[in-house]
Design a protein around this motif. Structure first.
Motif, mmCIF file in Angstrom:
data_model
loop_
_atom_site.group_PDB
_atom_site.id
_atom_site.type_symbol
_atom_site.label_atom_id
_atom_site.label_comp_id
_atom_site.label_asym_id
_atom_site.label_seq_id
_atom_site.Cartn_x
_atom_site.Cartn_y
_atom_site.Cartn_z
ATOM 1 N N GLY A 558 0.798 -1.226 0.000
ATOM 2 C CA GLY A 558 0.000 0.000 0.000
ATOM 3 C C GLY A 558 0.823 1.265 0.000
ATOM 4 O O GLY A 558 0.274 2.373 0.125
ATOM 5 N N ARG A 572 -9.337 11.924 -3.691
ATOM 6 C CA ARG A 572 -10.298 11.499 -2.675
ATOM 7 C C ARG A 572 -9.589 11.428 -1.330
ATOM 8 O O ARG A 572 -8.347 11.428 -1.271
ATOM 9 C CB ARG A 572 -10.864 10.115 -3.018
ATOM 10 N N GLU A 575 -8.141 7.810 3.234
ATOM 11 C CA GLU A 575 -8.729 6.598 3.806
ATOM 12 C C GLU A 575 -9.465 5.800 2.740
ATOM 13 O O GLU A 575 -9.401 4.562 2.711
ATOM 14 C CB GLU A 575 -9.692 6.953 4.951
ATOM 15 N N GLU A 576 -10.176 6.498 1.851
ATOM 16 C CA GLU A 576 -10.879 5.809 0.763
ATOM 17 C C GLU A 576 -9.890 5.138 -0.191
ATOM 18 O O GLU A 576 -10.106 4.006 -0.643
ATOM 19 C CB GLU A 576 -11.768 6.797 -0.003
ATOM 20 N N GLU A 577 -8.801 5.873 -0.510
ATOM 21 C CA GLU A 577 -7.798 5.316 -1.416
ATOM 22 C C GLU A 577 -7.146 4.081 -0.794
ATOM 23 O O GLU A 577 -6.928 3.077 -1.481
ATOM 24 C CB GLU A 577 -6.735 6.369 -1.733
ATOM 25 N N ARG A 578 -6.837 4.164 0.494
ATOM 26 C CA ARG A 578 -6.226 3.014 1.175
ATOM 27 C C ARG A 578 -7.157 1.808 1.146
ATOM 28 O O ARG A 578 -6.734 0.678 0.867
ATOM 29 C CB ARG A 578 -5.911 3.375 2.630
ATOM 30 N N ALA A 579 -8.419 2.066 1.441
ATOM 31 C CA ALA A 579 -9.381 0.966 1.490
ATOM 32 C C ALA A 579 -9.545 0.317 0.126
ATOM 33 O O ALA A 579 -9.596 -0.920 0.009
ATOM 34 C CB ALA A 579 -10.722 1.483 2.003
ATOM 35 N N GLU A 580 -9.632 1.135 -0.911
ATOM 36 C CA GLU A 580 -9.794 0.581 -2.256
ATOM 37 C C GLU A 580 -8.562 -0.202 -2.676
ATOM 38 O O GLU A 580 -8.664 -1.292 -3.256
ATOM 39 C CB GLU A 580 -10.063 1.707 -3.252
ATOM 40 N N ALA A 582 -6.353 -1.656 -0.716
ATOM 41 C CA ALA A 582 -6.275 -2.879 0.086
ATOM 42 C C ALA A 582 -7.256 -3.930 -0.419
ATOM 43 O O ALA A 582 -6.943 -5.129 -0.469
ATOM 44 C CB ALA A 582 -6.542 -2.554 1.553
ATOM 45 N N ALA A 583 -8.453 -3.479 -0.807
ATOM 46 C CA ALA A 583 -9.442 -4.419 -1.329
ATOM 47 C C ALA A 583 -8.982 -5.022 -2.642
ATOM 48 O O ALA A 583 -9.129 -6.234 -2.885
ATOM 49 C CB ALA A 583 -10.784 -3.708 -1.504
ATOM 50 N N ASP A 584 -8.400 -4.184 -3.507
ATOM 51 C CA ASP A 584 -7.903 -4.662 -4.805
ATOM 52 C C ASP A 584 -6.810 -5.699 -4.602
ATOM 53 O O ASP A 584 -6.843 -6.799 -5.176
ATOM 54 C CB ASP A 584 -7.382 -3.470 -5.610
#
Length: 689
Positions: A558, A572, A575-580, A582-584
């Motif tokens: 990440g 954005r 936090e949103e970028e990190r979450a996306e 991490a999900a990817d």
């Protein structure tokens, strides 16, 4: 609101290959502005500035096409039917074909591959001459699968480099990778000649010339005349300065300074050029001059003039802006010593590039060196000066807005005019391909979609105000297949991003491989999840990353998100970028786990989870049917940093970083060759491939 296009302008644009709309996605059509279409037509020499001018131009174009027997260039694929343009000639038309080999024929039967001339004489007395391209139907499929290394050459420093990687390093890497690792190829960044001047644009994708390589890549000590320089003390001083420059990069964390490297090498090369060539070397140099002809003379003349007047020819005295003017001819004579120097540097670089490919093949590599062809050239550089008649003045190549860049892109590269290319039988394109294939086992074509169409942006306008202009893809592909076949080379098209429907199919039909990057390979027509390995295409070079993307270690951890956050590049909340992100990554790791690819890593019990995951990523690539598997060399030692971060200029040191390990410590070629981490990763490919 976009101004509506009139019917006459729409018809005129279509007849000249200028698009009036495009589809960024299957369910969306965007209409080009009338201003963008008008300016694109103007760059093609067509006046559509007023309704009256548009009607006159439309009538003239329709008359021209109605009375034309043949287009300027026609294509015939060997073993196929004759070109439609010849089949549609009036009954009773006589053909006379002058082959590239100097023969005269009256029919298309059994024509050898090449670029011939066909003359058609119709029963009513009309005649027409055209270039006839005869090409094999497709490139041969590479024999067997191969894996290899991807590297930005400047970033690969050895204990002998003068502050940046050079062609000696490339030969060493290829010889070692072929023999010790079983690698089939080494892919490098474009080695085209850069625009001189301090500071030099470090991007290898905006060169002064694509036709000739940059002598900054020369290994000075490998030039035969080096041993006979009459001032060895001066050479010794230069080498000591080069060693200090190398140490600042490798030991003190400095960035690669291309300008400082070139300053030292230029002085050394001028000392070397003062050494008379022996008879054999002189004969080889004369052969090179004869073979390259006008192209080399133009390039060397531009280099000599740039030393006097600066590196943007638009600012030169008026008489020197034309490469064919009397003023330019006089200046060339006055600067003949410098013209000869730059011609010799081109020869020396060509010679070392050829030697690197020979070393690679002797090391057992089936392909050897994979070279990279940039999509265009700098508007102020040598090619733009010498090929003005083939370039669209006032236009720049770019990309329309898309999901990743809402503003579109302007790459600052003048596009070729499709009409002038066709009229010349694609002469500059052919010369370019021929030169690169002389020392390439394979050629990667950046933005290969440009063989079909390019987004033209009018000078001074934002990229949103551009439009697509179409090229004769059949002719462009035929010449690519012809020249690659003659050289026995493979072609790889960089076809990432938005690709027009039918382009990948057309490339595959002709044997051009595509490019597949792991993180982008998802089931976009279905559930959007990672694509299973057996669903990948076979005709591609498959990799985990590229020079424009985060390293695999950065993506897995990440860190690529944190870098963009530090540089304030996110649109954005972080936090949103990190979450996306991490999900990817999590979806891919889940697939790797389900396929049991995270087990039994080559590093043994001490292998870190990140290193194990990188090995698993490459195991996955081996599970795909891809004909070529590429390993980004920095991935082999855990480098966290991208070589280029799109969207940045001075915020990030693009194109100036040496390869480093996971802690950011620069790693030399010698250390790479001894790296347990690298050998563990390559052993995965060797055993499972």
């Amino acid at each position: 609101m976009t101004e509506p296009l009139g019917e006459d302008l729409t018809r005129l644009a279509a007849l000249h290959g200028v698009a009036v709309s495009f589809r960024p996605s299957p369910d969306r059509t965007v209409t080009a502005s009338a201003a963008a279409v008008t300016r694109a037509l103007a760059a093609l020499g067509v006046d559509a500035g007023t309704p009256e001018a548009t009607r006159a131009a439309l009538a003239a174009r329709e008359r021209e096409l109605a009375g034309r027997l043949l287009p300027p260039t026609v294509v015939r694929w060997s073993g196929g039917d004759g070109p439609d343009a010849l089949a549609d000639l009036p009954e009773g038309t006589r053909l006379l074909i002058e082959t590239e080999q100097g023969e005269t024929r009256a029919s298309l039967a059994q024509l050898p591959p090449g670029v011939h001339t066909v003359t058609a004489t119709a029963p009513d007395g009309r005649t027409a001459r055209a270039h006839l391209v005869v090409a094999p139907p497709r490139l041969p499929t590479p024999a067997g699968r191969s894996y290899g290394l991807l590297v930005q050459l400047y970033s690969l420093l050895s204990g002998r480099s003068w502050g940046m990687g050079d062609l000696g390093d490339l030969a060493e890497l290829a010889g070692w990778a072929g023999r010790a690792l079983g690698a089939g190829f080494v892919q490098v960044n474009p080695l085209h000649a850069a625009v001189p001047g301090a500071p030099t644009d470090p991007s290898p994708y905006r060169p002064s010339s694509r036709r000739f390589p940059d002598p900054v890549h020369l290994r000075i000590e490998d030039v035969p005349e080096f041993a006979y320089v009459t001032d060895p003390e001066r050479l010794r001083e230069l080498r000591e300065r080069a060693a200090r420059l190398r140490e600042t990069v490798l030991g003190k964390g400095a960035l690669i300074d291309r300008d400082a490297v070139w300053e030292l090498k230029r002085e050394a090369l001028e000392l070397i050029a003062a050494v008379p060539l022996g008879p054999g070397r002189r004969a080889a140099y004369c052969d090179f001059l004869a073979r390259e002809g006008q192209s080399l003379e133009d390039h060397a003349t531009w280099c000599a003039l740039a030393e006097v007047h600066g590196s943007d020819w638009h600012r030169w005295p008026q008489g020197l802006r034309d490469p064919r003017s009397a003023d330019t001819a006089r200046a060339r004579l006055e600067l003949m010593d410098r013209v000869d120097l730059h011609s010799r540097l081109a020869w020396l670089t060509d010679t070392q590039l050829t030697a690197a490919q020979r070393t690679a093949r002797e090391a057992g590599m089936p392909l050897g060196i994979v070279h990279d062809l940039a999509v265009g050239v700098h508007p102020g550089g040598a090619d733009a000066w010498a090929q003005q008649d083939h370039l669209a003045a006032g236009m720049s190549v770019g990309a329309p807005p898309d999901a990743f860049n809402a503003r579109g892109q302007d790459w600052g590269l003048p596009p070729w005019r499709p009409d002038r290319l066709a009229e010349s039988g694609y002469a500059p394109y052919r010369r370019l391909l021929r030169a690169l294939f002389r020392y390439a086992g394979a050629l990667r074509i950046d933005h290969v979609m440009g063989l079909f169409r390019l987004w033209w942006v009018p000078q001074g306008e934002p990229p949103t105000e551009g439009t697509y202009v179409r090229y004769d893809a059949e002719a462009m592909l035929a010449l690519l297949v012809l020249e690659a076949s003659r050289a026995g080379a493979v072609v790889i098209g960089e076809d990432l991003g938005t690709v027009e429907p039918g382009v990948r199919e057309a490339l595959r039909e002709r044997g051009v491989l595509g490019t597949s990057v792991l993180w982008f390979e998802r089931d976009w027509d279905g559930d959007g999840r990672p694509l299973a390995p057996d669903a990948w295409r076979a005709d591609c070079l498959a990799t985990a990353t590229t020079h424009d993307l985060p390293s695999t270690a950065a993506r897995l951890t990440g860190e690529h998100v944190e870098l963009r956050d530090r540089l304030e590049l996110l649109n954005r909340p972080v936090e949103e970028e990190r979450a996306e992100a991490a999900a990817d990554t999590g979806e891919w790791l889940d697939l790797l786990s389900r396929l049991d690819l995270l087990q039994g890593t080559g590093g043994g019990a001490d292998t870190s989870s990140e290193e194990a995951e990188i090995q698993a990523v490459h195991r996955f690539l081996l599970r795909t049917p891809a004909r070529m598997i590429g390993v980004w060399l920095p991935d082999a030692v855990g480098d966290r940093r991208p070589q280029n971060l799109p969207g940045t200029w001075d915020q990030y040191p693009n194109w100036r970083l040496p390869i480093a390990d996971a802690e950011g410590r620069p790693v030399t070629l010698e250390e790479l060759a001894a790296s347990p981490r690298l050998h563990a990763l390559m052993e995965v490919l060797r055993e499972e491939g």
